[in-house]
Design a protein around this motif. Structure first.
Motif, PDB file in Angstrom:
ATOM      1  N   ASP A   6      30.884   5.172  26.344  1.00 53.30           N
ATOM      2  CA  ASP A   6      30.616   5.215  27.779  1.00 53.30           C
ATOM      3  C   ASP A   6      29.998   3.871  28.173  1.00 53.30           C
ATOM      4  N   THR A  26      35.033   5.533  28.496  1.00 56.12           N
ATOM      5  CA  THR A  26      34.859   5.934  29.895  1.00 56.12           C
ATOM      6  C   THR A  26      34.065   4.855  30.620  1.00 56.12           C
ATOM      7  N   ASN A  28      32.507   3.878  34.774  1.00 55.28           N
ATOM      8  CA  ASN A  28      32.256   4.391  36.124  1.00 55.28           C
ATOM      9  C   ASN A  28      31.792   3.194  36.964  1.00 55.28           C
ATOM     10  N   LYS A  84      39.844   8.453  36.787  1.00 60.62           N
ATOM     11  CA  LYS A  84      38.634   9.269  36.891  1.00 60.62           C
ATOM     12  C   LYS A  84      38.402   9.586  38.372  1.00 60.62           C
ATOM     13  N   PHE A 130      27.997  16.533  32.979  1.00 65.57           N
ATOM     14  CA  PHE A 130      26.941  15.544  32.715  1.00 65.57           C
ATOM     15  C   PHE A 130      25.708  16.240  32.129  1.00 65.57           C
ATOM     16  N   ALA A 165      29.610  14.359  28.869  1.00 68.05           N
ATOM     17  CA  ALA A 165      29.197  13.024  29.332  1.00 68.05           C
ATOM     18  C   ALA A 165      27.697  13.010  29.616  1.00 68.05           C
ATOM     19  N   THR A 185      31.464  11.440  25.215  1.00 62.98           N
ATOM     20  CA  THR A 185      31.394  10.020  25.534  1.00 62.98           C
ATOM     21  C   THR A 185      29.940   9.612  25.519  1.00 62.98           C
TER      22      THR A 185
HETATM   23  O1  G3P Z   1      30.258   8.116  32.511  1.00 60.45           O
HETATM   24  C1  G3P Z   1      29.514   9.069  33.143  1.00 60.45           C
HETATM   25  C2  G3P Z   1      28.233   9.508  32.466  1.00 60.45           C
HETATM   26  O2  G3P Z   1      28.338   9.512  31.078  1.00 60.45           O
HETATM   27  C3  G3P Z   1      27.007   8.861  33.010  1.00 60.45           C
HETATM   28  O3  G3P Z   1      25.912   8.902  32.153  1.00 60.45           O
HETATM   29  O4  G3P Z   1      23.674   8.158  31.472  1.00 60.45           O
HETATM   30  O5  G3P Z   1      24.535   7.535  33.744  1.00 60.45           O
HETATM   31  O6  G3P Z   1      23.873   9.878  33.245  1.00 60.45           O
HETATM   32  P1  G3P Z   1      24.423   8.596  32.683  1.00 60.45           P
END
Ligand code: G3P
Length: 220
Positions: A6, A26, A28, A84, A130, A165, A185
């Protein structure tokens, strides 16, 4: 179980990919921001390092915008990039259309088993509950994974993979394995922590010390 990274940090991805067991990555918008890199450039580079699914997130809030962005990302980026999409009503509708296109999707920001089931009904390839962000609120994020896996067990025709995640530490991963989540991830730090064991290090030191003696004795 699939192990994903991630992160959008290509150095970390190269490091872990070199171990030979990296199944996907992954990203974001927050991870892209942290990388300081151009979105499409960095995702394309990640997709060249790891041939598993690489999640690239749409940022439109409406269905038409999500579909347009998803299709553009599929057209411009390597074939192992998957789209995504946030778990909203608009995201569900976009997931349905992109799935019909033959595009793999990862529906993200899932905080209930009902959301996970609805994303699965829309055809999501992955759903991303999450864990850590639920833990942050004082609740047990792992209960969500258990609830989703129980739901999946009740409906064996569901093919959507549960991608755990927001993982913060190795125990999260081990609990996900026990619950049968399909994918986890995690940040590179958690990957490293999962591999590290002081007894492995100590044992190896001992073997190497003794091997030096074997070599010195001319018996190697
Ligand atoms: O990719 C999404 C997720 O794994 C985000 O993690 O640590 O920002 O809550 P976090």
């Amino acid at each position: 179980m699939e192990f994903f990274l991630d992160t959008a940090d290509v150095d970390e991805i190269r490091e872990i990919a070199a171990w030979g067991i990296l199944d996907g990555v992954t990203t974001n918008p927050s991870l892209i921001k942290k990388s300081g890199r151009d979105f499409k450039q960095v995702v394309a580079e990640i997709a060249s390092i790891c041939d598993g699914p690489i999640s690239a997130e749409v940022t439109a809030m409406d269905t038409a915008g999500m579909i347009e962005q998803g299709r553009a990302l599929k057209a411009d980026l390597p074939p192992n990039v998957i789209i995504k999409i946030p778990c909203t009503p608009e995201g569900l509708a976009a997931t349905k259309v992109l799935t019909a296109d033959g595009t793999d999707t990862n529906v993200t920001l899932i905080f209930s088993a009902a959301q996970a089931l609805m994303a699965a009904k829309a055809g999501a390839t992955y759903v991303s509950p999450f864990i850590g962000r639920i833990d942050d609120t004082g609740h047990d994020g792992m209960n969500l994974i258990a609830e989703i896996m129980d739901t999946w067990a009740n409906y064996p025709s569901i093919t959507t993979k549960v991608l755990a995640a927001s993982i913060r530490h190795p125990t999260h991963v081990l609990q996900c394995i026990t619950l049968g989540a399909h994918t986890a991830t995690m940040p590179a730090k958690t990957f490293r922590q999962l591999m590290k064991h002081p007894l492995t290090d100590r044992g190896l030191e001992g073997f190497m010390r003794d091997w030096e003696e074997v070599e010195k004795a001319g018996n190697a």
